[in-house]
Design a protein around this motif. Sequence first.
Motif: not given
Length: 381
Positions: A46, A51, A58
């Motif tokens: 993350l 992502h 998140q």
Amino acid sequence: MSRISTVDLIQLTHDIKAWGRALGFQQVGISDINLQQHEDALRQWLNNGYHGEMDYMQKHGMKRARPEELVPGTVRVISVRMDYLPPDASFAHHLKDSHIAYISRYALGRDYHKVLRKRLKQLGEKITLELSDTEFRPFVDSAPVLEHAIAEKAGLGWTGKHSLTLSREAGSWFFLGELFINLPLPVDEPVAEGCGSCTACMTMCPTGAIVAPYQVDARKCISYLTIEYDGIIPEHLRPLMGNRIYGCDDCQLVCPWNRYAALTEETDFHPRQTLHGQSLLTLFQWDESTFLSNTEGSPIRRIGYDKWRRNIAIALGNARADTIILKVLQQCLPDASPLLKPHVNWAIEQQQTKLMDSSEPASRKTARLTRVIEKGLPRDA
């Protein structure tokens, strides 16, 4: 006294696995809920921004690795596998012909979310009939769940370098689902990792999205770009997408373990002829009502008509030179949406350049991929 304490949990576990197989799952495993060892890797992924624009990744943070925070009272996760490799997958033929639309094979049939979730719910209800104190909740890509980590812990396979679950018996052509449950069932043992020094998936990824073993940068991944990403696809990635208009199977196609994958027994996952092996031009010229009709009950419908045409426009730009393609693209340009227009303009430029240069070279990587998968496909695939 709770009935749970008086039940033979070992026998119940055997029964659950038998019920799961009867419901069409090829494998059923059970894990505890301690996924702490995966938290650092998730946090780093993350922090790296891998992502992309999947903000829900998140937002949920470490809850993905903490099942008890998602469903309080959970003490075990039942992890299930359902194979989806369809007959007549035609991998090599469809990837080789740049005028044919390539759709990831998991999406050619009925939406797997619906199929698996229904069966998982039936499994939970079956357990509840046996033990009324049972509380359960099924998940199929529908919540912050580390499904591959859970499958690995439940003994369904190991996590490959492409981040998918791999099985010695089934390769990776399968869906995963989870049943969070409040019963302290005996857990299964993980299996040994089987990738060794192989890096085929990393080498053959068209966009280099597997940036390190077990790490995928979604921002480069064709599956993310064609399904999750809502914006203008970066120009430098467009030529690498080829004719892949929904998802990408390349990292699975080159995996040696997929030689052992069996064809699916689920007719729901068999290809729809309106989608399978269709020309890019045919699909691009669907109006919105045709798109909605032909994708009813399909996972493809969720990307919407505009993204569907965006993806196909890029593929048309990558197709071999064709005056008809150029004409269709030019005709659609005046009414193109703000999302579609830049991709159509790009595709027009690509086709015009190719028509001026009849010696258009074939993609070296696509040619190599074709050779690999023709050698290693399961029989009848």
